[in-house]
Design an enzyme around this catalytic site. Structure first.
Site, PDB file in Angstrom:
ATOM      1  N   TYR A 132       0.799  -1.159   0.011  1.00  0.00           N
ATOM      2  CA  TYR A 132      -0.187  -0.136   0.072  1.00  0.00           C
ATOM      3  C   TYR A 132       0.847   1.243  -0.132  1.00  0.00           C
ATOM      4  CZ  TYR A 132      -4.111  -2.758   1.188  1.00  0.00           C
ATOM      5  OH  TYR A 132      -5.104  -3.451   1.274  1.00  0.00           O
ATOM      6  N   LYS A 182       6.566 -14.370   3.279  1.00  0.00           N
ATOM      7  CA  LYS A 182       6.620 -14.882   1.842  1.00  0.00           C
ATOM      8  C   LYS A 182       8.068 -14.745   1.565  1.00  0.00           C
ATOM      9  CE  LYS A 182       4.806 -17.298  -1.395  1.00  0.00           C
ATOM     10  NZ  LYS A 182       4.509 -18.939  -1.072  1.00  0.00           N
ATOM     11  N   ASP A 215       0.678 -18.361   2.252  1.00  0.00           N
ATOM     12  CA  ASP A 215      -0.357 -19.406   1.625  1.00  0.00           C
ATOM     13  C   ASP A 215      -0.500 -20.562   2.593  1.00  0.00           C
ATOM     14  OD1 ASP A 215       2.638 -19.988   1.617  1.00  0.00           O
ATOM     15  OD2 ASP A 215       2.384 -20.747  -0.530  1.00  0.00           O
ATOM     16  N   ASP A 239      -4.481  -7.886   5.134  1.00  0.00           N
ATOM     17  CA  ASP A 239      -5.829  -7.487   4.830  1.00  0.00           C
ATOM     18  C   ASP A 239      -6.522  -8.673   4.142  1.00  0.00           C
ATOM     19  OD1 ASP A 239      -7.807  -5.759   3.379  1.00  0.00           O
ATOM     20  OD2 ASP A 239      -6.959  -6.296   1.410  1.00  0.00           O
ATOM     21  N   ASP A 243     -10.016 -10.843   6.182  1.00  0.00           N
ATOM     22  CA  ASP A 243     -11.513 -11.214   5.587  1.00  0.00           C
ATOM     23  C   ASP A 243     -11.876 -12.648   5.800  1.00  0.00           C
ATOM     24  OD1 ASP A 243     -11.960  -8.243   4.429  1.00  0.00           O
ATOM     25  OD2 ASP A 243     -12.906  -9.382   2.735  1.00  0.00           O
TER      26      ASP A 243
HETATM   27  C1  IPM Z   1      -9.796  -2.889   4.689  1.00  0.00           C
HETATM   28  C2  IPM Z   1     -10.304  -2.319   3.202  1.00  0.00           C
HETATM   29  C3  IPM Z   1      -9.202  -1.448   2.614  1.00  0.00           C
HETATM   30  C4  IPM Z   1      -7.843  -1.891   2.697  1.00  0.00           C
HETATM   31  C5  IPM Z   1      -9.580  -0.887   1.201  1.00  0.00           C
HETATM   32  C6  IPM Z   1     -10.844  -0.420   1.087  1.00  0.00           C
HETATM   33  C7  IPM Z   1      -8.564   0.090   0.660  1.00  0.00           C
HETATM   34  O1  IPM Z   1     -10.244  -3.707   2.564  1.00  0.00           O
HETATM   35  O2  IPM Z   1      -9.644  -1.895   5.534  1.00  0.00           O
HETATM   36  O3  IPM Z   1      -9.297  -3.937   5.109  1.00  0.00           O
HETATM   37  O4  IPM Z   1      -7.399  -2.861   1.682  1.00  0.00           O
HETATM   38  O5  IPM Z   1      -7.251  -1.585   3.616  1.00  0.00           O
HETATM   39 MN    MN Z   2      -9.904  -5.383   3.587  1.00  0.00          MN
END
Ligand code: IPM
Ligand code: MN
Length: 347
Positions: A132, A182, A215, A239, A243
């Site tokens: 990022y 990684k 992975d 990130d 999820d």
């Molecule tokens: C998160 C989101 C953000 C990220 C996006 C919206 C840029 O996915 O906060 O996890 O990748 O950090």
């Molecule tokens: Mn995210």
């Protein structure tokens, strides 16, 4: 003196879940003053900007930021995020993105046979650099010679401060830290990452550190979540893994986060991990628990540990009871009804 909180509901379901978070925080009698800032993609439609020119200076005057979600189909995501969320994280050096992944009682994980005793992890995501970094560019745009370069940037300083925070959390928890890497394929960045983490380990003899490739970590979270305590990972890896974490804790709608500015460079920011969810926005069906859980992280960060605990226990009570939950958790309740249930459950 009250703590002043900047409230940015933002876009989509952010505007629906943030009011519930505020309702819960207001029910606590903590000295908090909330001021709403109407920034995001609607603001962009009116002004051509995601937030005012002096927005970062404005935010710098607050003790914390409470955010809903940023992003809407009217503005390309890389613009909405790079003109709002990401500059906030970077400018205030919110260098840790703290993401608890815990399965509340009563919620069913998609992982068969797993209960709350198996899924209780704490992710510490590096939040200022890595993939990022924003470094790169495009040339020969639109031609078939087009080139795009996106350069991950890793610095010893940023890895170290984030890893240190993770070691400290591991000391307070079960004494185990997984460092996600990684370094088998990435010869430079993740080798540095590993070296910095290994270099700190000697200072935390009570923490057992494990180096796991990203992975393998994805598989481990699914197959052996009970072996995971604190996890430190780079911006992109964590990130993605958080999820997955949201999924295994029962719903991304539960997932909370705190972007922590720990070096005194500005306010920290608290937001649910889910996005603006255009598919369900405007229907009053979004799960507000991720936003409320994020409010608990905000409270703890500002020193209101008892209040944070009350909010977390209310979340557990509503989940365990199971009667007032949104559709993502198998229920039929509205966002507002879950809000009322949470407030009633505050002990
Ligand atoms: C998160 C989101 C953000 C990220 C996006 C919206 C840029 O996915 O906060 O996890 O990748 O950090
Ligand atoms: Mn995210």
């Amino acid at each position: 003196m009250a703590h002043r909180i900047a409230v940015v509901p933002g876009d989509g379901v952010g505007k629906e879940v943030v009011p519930v978070g505020l309702q819960v925080m207001r029910a606590l009698d903590a000295p908090l003053a909330f001021e709403e800032l109407p920034w995001g993609c609607d603001f962009h439609a009116r002004t051509g900007r995601m937030m005012p020119e002096d927005a970062l200076a404005t935010l710098a005057g607050y003790d914390a930021i409470y955010l809903g979600a940023i992003g809407w189909p009217t503005v390309p995501d890389h613009i909405s995020l790079w003109e709002c969320l990401l500059p906030i994280r970077k400018t205030f050096e919110q260098y840790v993105n703290l993401r608890p992944v815990r399965l509340p009682p009563g919620v069913r994980s998609p992982l068969a046979g797993r209960g709350p005793e198996d899924i209780d992890m704490l992710f510490v995501r590096e939040n200022t650099e890595g993939e990022y970094s924003g470094t790169g560019g495009r040339v020969h745009v639109g031609t078939d010679a087009e080139v795009a370069v996106e350069v991950p940037v890793f610095t010893r300083r940023a890895i170290e401060r984030c890893a240190r925070y993770a070691f400290e959390r591991a000391q307070e928890r079960r004494g185990h830290l997984v460092s996600v890497t990684k370094s088998n394929a990435s010869r430079f960045a993740y080798v540095l990452w590993d070296e910095v983490v290994a270099g700190l380990a000697g200072e935390y003899p009570d923490v057992r550190v494990e180096r796991v490739h990203v992975d393998a970590m994805a598989a481990r979270m699914v197959l052996r979540p009970d072996t995971i305590d604190v996890v430190v990972g780079s911006n992109l890896f964590a990130d993605i893994l958080t999820d997955l974490g949201g999924a295994i804790q029962g719903s991304l709608g539960l997932a909370a986060s705190g972007n922590l500015s720990l070096g005194g460079r500005g306010p920290s920011m608290f937001e649910p991990v889910h996005g603006s969810a255009p598919d369900i926005a405007g229907q009053g069906r979004a799960n507000p628990i991720g936003a409320v859980w994020s409010a608990a992280l905000l409270l703890r960060h500002l020193g209101y540990a008892a209040e944070a605990g009350r909010v977390e226990r209310a979340i557990d009570a509503v989940c365990e009871d199971g009667h007032v939950l949104t559709a993502d958790l198998g229920g039929r309740a509205s966002t507002a009804e879950v809000g009322e249930a949470l407030v009633s459950a505050l002990a």
